[in-house]
Scaffold this active site. Structure first.
Site, PDB file in Angstrom:
ATOM      1  N   ASP A 163      -1.590   1.798 -35.964  1.00 42.94           N
ATOM      2  CA  ASP A 163      -1.988   2.745 -37.004  1.00 42.94           C
ATOM      3  C   ASP A 163      -1.973   4.139 -36.405  1.00 42.94           C
ATOM      4  O   ASP A 163      -2.258   4.321 -35.217  1.00 42.94           O
ATOM      5  CB  ASP A 163      -3.382   2.414 -37.531  1.00 42.94           C
ATOM      6  CG  ASP A 163      -3.425   1.144 -38.362  1.00 42.94           C
ATOM      7  OD1 ASP A 163      -2.422   0.838 -39.036  1.00 42.94           O
ATOM      8  OD2 ASP A 163      -4.465   0.462 -38.354  1.00 42.94           O
ATOM      9  N   ASP A 181       0.857   0.450 -44.733  1.00 48.09           N
ATOM     10  CA  ASP A 181      -0.372   0.519 -45.548  1.00 48.09           C
ATOM     11  C   ASP A 181      -0.170   1.420 -46.762  1.00 48.09           C
ATOM     12  O   ASP A 181      -0.604   1.098 -47.873  1.00 48.09           O
ATOM     13  CB  ASP A 181      -1.544   1.053 -44.715  1.00 48.09           C
ATOM     14  CG  ASP A 181      -1.898   0.167 -43.539  1.00 48.09           C
ATOM     15  OD1 ASP A 181      -1.694  -1.062 -43.628  1.00 48.09           O
ATOM     16  OD2 ASP A 181      -2.385   0.706 -42.525  1.00 48.09           O
TER      17      ASP A 181
END
Length: 155
Positions: free
Chosen positions: A115, A128
């Site tokens: 991430d 995401d």
């Protein structure tokens, strides 16, 4: 289902997977763990998440990878029904499947997801964001179908 009916779905899914995986590999190569910086007004940091959204259930990345694969199989199955057709639903499923596969690749290969995009709700990646877009398009598709069933303005 005709060949062209598959095209939008697969095109979106493949583009999402490619962009997601390229961006994550660039982050892993060029950004140190927990390094923070701002670029074009957006904040970035490199973290590895072994759980699910927001770091919930850490250490279960591979389980969530298997769940993502099952989700993709489910979407491929329901796309065969006549009820799940059209531009919005094909786009929605393309983003959802692309995002699910993008994160599943990380989870199954590395046991964690890379991430790097900082938002108020946490640190996310492009997969995401694709899933968020897919959910919004799915909601929009349901609303449009409901309006059509009520024989309102949309015909």
């Amino acid at each position: 289902m005709r060949k062209k009916d598959y095209m939008l779905f697969y095109t979106i899914a493949i583009i999402v997977i490619l962009i997601d995986q390229i961006s994550k590999n660039l982050v892993r190569i060029f950004i140190d763990m927990n390094e923070r910086f701002t670029w074009l007004g957006m904040e970035f940091t490199h973290i590895e998440n072994s759980g699910m959204a927001g770091g919930l259930f850490p250490g279960n990345a591979r389980l969530f990878g298997v769940i993502a694969v099952l989700f993709v199989i489910f979407v491929l199955y329901i796309r065969k029904t006549e009820d799940w057709k059209g531009l919005l639903i094909d786009s929605s499923f393309g983003f959802l499947v692309g995002g699910a596969i993008g994160n599943a690749i990380d989870r199954l290969l590395f046991g964690q997801v890379t991430d790097f995009i900082v938002r108020s709700g946490g640190v996310l990646n492009l997969a995401d964001h694709a899933i968020e877009i897919g959910i919004l398009l799915l909601i929009l598709s349901v609303i449009v179908d409901w309006l059509k069933s009520k024989k309102w303005v949309l015909k």
